[in-house]
Design a protein around this motif. Structure first.
Motif, PDB file in Angstrom:
ATOM      1  N   THR A 142       0.815  -1.213   0.000  1.00  0.00           N
ATOM      2  CA  THR A 142       0.000   0.000   0.000  1.00  0.00           C
ATOM      3  C   THR A 142       0.849   1.264   0.000  1.00  0.00           C
ATOM      4  O   THR A 142       0.484   2.268  -0.613  1.00  0.00           O
ATOM      5  N   TYR A 143       1.993   1.218   0.659  1.00  0.00           N
ATOM      6  CA  TYR A 143       2.812   2.413   0.833  1.00  0.00           C
ATOM      7  C   TYR A 143       4.164   2.338   0.127  1.00  0.00           C
ATOM      8  O   TYR A 143       4.770   3.374  -0.138  1.00  0.00           O
ATOM      9  N   SER A 144       4.648   1.159  -0.162  1.00  0.00           N
ATOM     10  CA  SER A 144       5.972   1.028  -0.756  1.00  0.00           C
ATOM     11  C   SER A 144       5.964   1.358  -2.243  1.00  0.00           C
ATOM     12  O   SER A 144       4.956   1.183  -2.935  1.00  0.00           O
ATOM     13  N   ASP A 145       7.093   1.830  -2.717  1.00  0.00           N
ATOM     14  CA  ASP A 145       7.266   2.166  -4.126  1.00  0.00           C
ATOM     15  C   ASP A 145       6.891   0.959  -4.994  1.00  0.00           C
ATOM     16  O   ASP A 145       7.433  -0.125  -4.800  1.00  0.00           O
ATOM     17  N   PRO A 146       5.978   1.124  -5.952  1.00  0.00           N
ATOM     18  CA  PRO A 146       5.628   0.013  -6.850  1.00  0.00           C
ATOM     19  C   PRO A 146       6.843  -0.582  -7.559  1.00  0.00           C
ATOM     20  O   PRO A 146       6.829  -1.753  -7.947  1.00  0.00           O
ATOM     21  N   GLN A 147       7.898   0.216  -7.706  1.00  0.00           N
ATOM     22  CA  GLN A 147       9.093  -0.296  -8.382  1.00  0.00           C
ATOM     23  C   GLN A 147       9.746  -1.439  -7.615  1.00  0.00           C
ATOM     24  O   GLN A 147      10.422  -2.280  -8.201  1.00  0.00           O
ATOM     25  N   TYR A 148       9.561  -1.492  -6.273  1.00  0.00           N
ATOM     26  CA  TYR A 148      10.101  -2.606  -5.497  1.00  0.00           C
ATOM     27  C   TYR A 148       9.509  -3.926  -5.982  1.00  0.00           C
ATOM     28  O   TYR A 148      10.214  -4.918  -6.165  1.00  0.00           O
ATOM     29  N   LEU A 149       8.177  -3.924  -6.181  1.00  0.00           N
ATOM     30  CA  LEU A 149       7.500  -5.139  -6.635  1.00  0.00           C
ATOM     31  C   LEU A 149       7.971  -5.531  -8.029  1.00  0.00           C
ATOM     32  O   LEU A 149       8.009  -6.711  -8.377  1.00  0.00           O
ATOM     33  N   LEU A 150       8.353  -4.527  -8.828  1.00  0.00           N
ATOM     34  CA  LEU A 150       8.799  -4.786 -10.192  1.00  0.00           C
ATOM     35  C   LEU A 150      10.284  -5.115 -10.258  1.00  0.00           C
ATOM     36  O   LEU A 150      10.841  -5.279 -11.332  1.00  0.00           O
ATOM     37  N   GLY A 151      10.953  -5.195  -9.093  1.00  0.00           N
ATOM     38  CA  GLY A 151      12.348  -5.619  -9.044  1.00  0.00           C
ATOM     39  C   GLY A 151      13.365  -4.510  -9.154  1.00  0.00           C
ATOM     40  O   GLY A 151      14.531  -4.768  -9.462  1.00  0.00           O
ATOM     41  N   HIS A 152      12.972  -3.258  -8.877  1.00  0.00           N
ATOM     42  CA  HIS A 152      13.909  -2.131  -8.997  1.00  0.00           C
ATOM     43  C   HIS A 152      14.075  -1.443  -7.651  1.00  0.00           C
ATOM     44  O   HIS A 152      13.095  -1.232  -6.927  1.00  0.00           O
ATOM     45  N   ASN A 153      15.306  -1.080  -7.328  1.00  0.00           N
ATOM     46  CA  ASN A 153      15.580  -0.325  -6.112  1.00  0.00           C
ATOM     47  C   ASN A 153      15.725   1.143  -6.477  1.00  0.00           C
ATOM     48  O   ASN A 153      16.691   1.537  -7.117  1.00  0.00           O
ATOM     49  N   THR A 154      14.772   1.973  -6.081  1.00  0.00           N
ATOM     50  CA  THR A 154      14.791   3.397  -6.441  1.00  0.00           C
ATOM     51  C   THR A 154      15.416   4.263  -5.353  1.00  0.00           C
ATOM     52  O   THR A 154      15.408   5.486  -5.461  1.00  0.00           O
ATOM     53  N   GLY A 155      15.956   3.648  -4.315  1.00  0.00           N
ATOM     54  CA  GLY A 155      16.680   4.384  -3.296  1.00  0.00           C
ATOM     55  C   GLY A 155      15.836   5.435  -2.600  1.00  0.00           C
ATOM     56  O   GLY A 155      14.724   5.165  -2.128  1.00  0.00           O
ATOM     57  N   VAL A 156      16.357   6.665  -2.551  1.00  0.00           N
ATOM     58  CA  VAL A 156      15.680   7.769  -1.869  1.00  0.00           C
ATOM     59  C   VAL A 156      14.276   7.982  -2.422  1.00  0.00           C
ATOM     60  O   VAL A 156      13.340   8.278  -1.673  1.00  0.00           O
ATOM     61  N   GLN A 157      14.112   7.819  -3.728  1.00  0.00           N
ATOM     62  CA  GLN A 157      12.797   8.043  -4.335  1.00  0.00           C
ATOM     63  C   GLN A 157      11.750   7.049  -3.821  1.00  0.00           C
ATOM     64  O   GLN A 157      10.557   7.342  -3.819  1.00  0.00           O
ATOM     65  N   GLY A 158      12.195   5.873  -3.390  1.00  0.00           N
ATOM     66  CA  GLY A 158      11.266   4.899  -2.829  1.00  0.00           C
ATOM     67  C   GLY A 158      10.693   5.383  -1.508  1.00  0.00           C
ATOM     68  O   GLY A 158       9.488   5.301  -1.264  1.00  0.00           O
ATOM     69  N   ASP A 159      11.566   5.898  -0.639  1.00  0.00           N
ATOM     70  CA  ASP A 159      11.099   6.452   0.626  1.00  0.00           C
ATOM     71  C   ASP A 159      10.252   7.700   0.387  1.00  0.00           C
ATOM     72  O   ASP A 159       9.293   7.975   1.123  1.00  0.00           O
ATOM     73  N   LEU A 160      10.594   8.471  -0.646  1.00  0.00           N
ATOM     74  CA  LEU A 160       9.839   9.682  -0.971  1.00  0.00           C
ATOM     75  C   LEU A 160       8.412   9.331  -1.388  1.00  0.00           C
ATOM     76  O   LEU A 160       7.453   9.996  -0.985  1.00  0.00           O
ATOM     77  N   TYR A 161       8.282   8.278  -2.181  1.00  0.00           N
ATOM     78  CA  TYR A 161       6.949   7.813  -2.589  1.00  0.00           C
ATOM     79  C   TYR A 161       6.112   7.470  -1.357  1.00  0.00           C
ATOM     80  O   TYR A 161       4.932   7.849  -1.261  1.00  0.00           O
ATOM     81  N   ALA A 162       6.720   6.750  -0.412  1.00  0.00           N
ATOM     82  CA  ALA A 162       5.997   6.366   0.802  1.00  0.00           C
ATOM     83  C   ALA A 162       5.607   7.598   1.614  1.00  0.00           C
ATOM     84  O   ALA A 162       4.501   7.676   2.160  1.00  0.00           O
ATOM     85  N   LEU A 163       6.520   8.569   1.701  1.00  0.00           N
ATOM     86  CA  LEU A 163       6.228   9.796   2.443  1.00  0.00           C
ATOM     87  C   LEU A 163       5.065  10.555   1.805  1.00  0.00           C
ATOM     88  O   LEU A 163       4.174  11.044   2.511  1.00  0.00           O
ATOM     89  N   ALA A 164       5.058  10.662   0.479  1.00  0.00           N
ATOM     90  CA  ALA A 164       3.970  11.362  -0.213  1.00  0.00           C
ATOM     91  C   ALA A 164       2.639  10.648   0.008  1.00  0.00           C
ATOM     92  O   ALA A 164       1.595  11.292   0.191  1.00  0.00           O
ATOM     93  N   THR A 165       2.669   9.316   0.001  1.00  0.00           N
ATOM     94  CA  THR A 165       1.449   8.548   0.268  1.00  0.00           C
ATOM     95  C   THR A 165       0.950   8.808   1.684  1.00  0.00           C
ATOM     96  O   THR A 165      -0.252   8.985   1.917  1.00  0.00           O
ATOM     97  N   LEU A 166       1.888   8.841   2.639  1.00  0.00           N
ATOM     98  CA  LEU A 166       1.528   9.134   4.023  1.00  0.00           C
ATOM     99  C   LEU A 166       0.943  10.538   4.161  1.00  0.00           C
ATOM    100  O   LEU A 166      -0.051  10.749   4.867  1.00  0.00           O
ATOM    101  N   ALA A 167       1.574  11.504   3.490  1.00  0.00           N
ATOM    102  CA  ALA A 167       1.092  12.885   3.559  1.00  0.00           C
ATOM    103  C   ALA A 167      -0.337  12.966   3.036  1.00  0.00           C
ATOM    104  O   ALA A 167      -1.201  13.633   3.630  1.00  0.00           O
ATOM    105  N   TYR A 168      -0.593  12.297   1.924  1.00  0.00           N
ATOM    106  CA  TYR A 168      -1.940  12.260   1.344  1.00  0.00           C
ATOM    107  C   TYR A 168      -2.929  11.695   2.358  1.00  0.00           C
ATOM    108  O   TYR A 168      -4.015  12.256   2.569  1.00  0.00           O
TER     109      TYR A 168
END
Length: 576
Positions: free
Chosen positions: A439-465
């Motif tokens: 629900t909160y993790s970067d969809p790219q993780y599921l697709l096999g990609h490590n997006t680093g800082v952008q992954g945590d940023l995606y989660a933060l934006a989801t939390l903010a929403y």
């Protein structure tokens, strides 16, 4: 002179001066723990680094390298071998320096240094080496160089470094170990010392009856008197006694350290009494415990017996403690250092009185914008403190954030955390699928990609929403996504749909933060928080809603004009 422990005893002396140069780019550090338990479990360590002067940031590189090695070594789990621990620390430090060097590539400014480190543990000396600084051993009057310079020689007298910390994103570390004898003396030197004094000079000074500190000072002064034109630094370590019994290696210790049984209130373990269970899942348990000697309340995390035979699970659990100890932030739960030996596998954390952010959101629907944005900013700062240590949380969700009555937050749970530089290959699909929560993790993780800082940023934006609306930016359908096609079918739901006070510029910042494709997302946390707190003019241009309204106006204008024209034509025909 420094001595400690009734078992392993080492005297250490160090000296570092600028010499004839205006700035000292060398750095030295050592640590002799002040209790026998730490000496027994971790040992005694020292480190020396020589900043590469042509890189312009050599001083910062060398001081960073020795400080991190000595500090992080004692924060590492007792169950890690010295080799495993040292290589992890140096790999992470190397990547951090390399990234800083890369930032200044256009200015030819780099964070580069050579490095040598020693860890004395039980009956063994472990050494690490990168570059052209050296480690010598004086035993029974014979001097031996333990390291080999990482240099390429062009012509006689001219050479260049082939390895240094910060030189490349991957670093090859020379590691070695040897059995200790009482009376052994180890010498760590920079080239400002060993390039200007002979081996016989070293033997003569180390063979005197003066203390380790006086020996280090004499070696430095001798190099200076022999016209050393570089920074001059050395560390002298004397083994005065060794442990009677050898400690077990990493794998053996893991086997010997059992999982604790399920704990009940009133039970005691290693000087802690269990007060109550705070949390339990199929993977771990959290207990509120109190120290029987001090009365302090702390949290004990224990592994689940379901994984007692899973070496990968054990390794990740042990790594959680190391990761937590490396992080220092008021927004991250503190993992505590233990002075007492453990009889079971567990670790301790500070006790935070509060509730999960998930429960807080349910109790506080549509909070005041000032309160909500303050919570988001705290979480962002906590993530930034993770990223400062080249660490990605990867499982940021409301349940992993505690909030107290003062609305102060703490990020918890390091189970999915990834530390850059400690693994050659990152595979997010490990053990039980993708790391983190879908629900909160970067969809790219599921697709096999490590997006680093952008992954945590995606989660933060989801939390903010969710904090501002109580909902998710793509609705509940995101939990059903299994591939890239599923994610492409998702459509962002404007936050203003749930909370009418949210302005368009704020909504579009949230939308950019949760973009499925990283190239459309923010690059840094700072950019995201800036756009949440200050209206971005770009988000006020070409607003889709306005565009739709304008299109509708033009449509009705054109249709009305057509009707008028047709009416005129019909009337004229009728008159004729």
């Amino acid at each position: 002179m420094n001595e400690t422990s009734s078992q392993l005893q080492v005297s250490i002396g160090s000296q570092s001066i600028a010499g004839l140069k205006p700035v000292n780019e060398d750095a030295v550090a050592f640590n002799i723990p002040d209790n026998d338990t730490a000496v027994s479990s971790k040992g005694i360590c020292c480190a020396l680094a020589d900043g590469v002067s042509t890189a312009e940031a050599g001083q910062q590189a060398s001081s960073t390298a020795v400080a991190r090695f000595v500090e992080d070594y004692y924060l590492s789990p007792d169950t890690w071998s010295v080799s495993h621990c040292g290589k992890k620390i140096l790999s992470a430090t190397n990547l951090s320096l390399f990234k800083k060097s890369h930032q200044y590539a256009s200015e030819q400014k780099g964070y580069l240094c050579t490095f040598v480190g020693l860890v004395f543990k039980s009956q063994t000396a472990h050494f690490f080496h990168i570059g052209d600084s050296r480690i010598f051993l004086l035993r029974n009057g014979e001097l031996k160089q333990l390291t080999r310079d990482h240099c390429a020689y062009i012509t006689e007298g001219k050479s260049y470094l082939t390895r240094a910390l910060g030189m490349d994103n991957n670093v090859h570390i020379d590691y070695g170990k040897l059995a200790l004898n009482t009376g052994d003396q180890f010498l760590l030197t920079t080239d400002g010392v060993h390039d200007f004094i002979s081996e016989q000079d070293i033997i003569d000074i180390l063979s005197t009856s003066i203390g380790a500190q006086e020996k280090a000072e004499q070696l430095v002064q001798l190099a200076l008197s022999k016209q050393s034109d570089d920074n001059i630094s050395c560390i002298v370590s004397e083994i005065t006694s060794i442990a009677k019994e050898s400690l077990d290696d990493f794998n053996t210790k893991l086997t010997r350290l059992p999982f604790p049984p399920p704990l009940e209130p009133g039970m005691k373990l290693d000087g802690f009494v269990v007060e109550k269970e705070l949390f339990a899942s199929s993977r771990s348990q959290l207990y509120l415990v109190s120290d029987t000697s001090s009365g302090e309340q702390v949290v004990m995390k224990t592994p689940s017996i379901n994984f007692s035979d899973d070496i990968h699970y054990i390794d990740r659990f042990i790594q959680e403690e190391w990761i937590g100890k490396r992080l220092s932030s008021k927004y991250i739960v503190k993992v505590l250092h233990q002075n007492r030996p453990r009889t079971c596998l567990y670790y301790l954390m500070e006790y935070v009185e509060g509730i999960g952010l998930d429960k807080w959101i349910l109790k506080n629907p549509l909070p005041a914008p000032k309160i909500a944005i303050n919570i988001v900013k705290q979480i962002a700062q906590g993530l930034n403190d993770f990223h400062e240590k080249e660490t990605i949380h990867q499982d940021l969700k409301p349940a992993n954030i505690l909030i107290n009555k003062q609305r102060e937050i703490k990020i918890v749970d390091f189970g999915s955390t990834f530390v850059a530089g400690t693994a050659e290959l990152f595979n997010p699909i490990e053990h039980e699928g993708a790391l983190g929560t879908a629900t909160y993790s970067d969809p790219q993780y599921l697709l096999g990609h490590n997006t680093g800082v952008q992954g945590d940023l995606y989660a933060l934006a989801t939390l903010a929403y969710e904090i501002f609306t109580g909902k998710l930016p793509y609705g509940e359908k995101i939990e059903e996504c299994r591939n890239a096609f599923d994610y492409d079918r998702l459509r962002y739901i404007p936050a203003s749909h749930y909370n009418p006070v949210i302005p368009i510029w704020f909504d579009r910042a949230l939308e950019k933060g949760v973009q499925i494709h990283p190239e459309k997302r923010y690059l840094t946390l700072e950019e995201f928080i800036t756009d949440l707190t200050q209206p971005n003019p770009a988000f006020l241009l070409d607003v889709p809603e306005l565009k739709d309204k304008q299109s509708k106006v033009w449509f009705w204008l054109m249709l009305s004009s057509l009707w008028v024209a047709m009416l005129i034509i019909v009337v004229s025909l009728f008159k004729s």
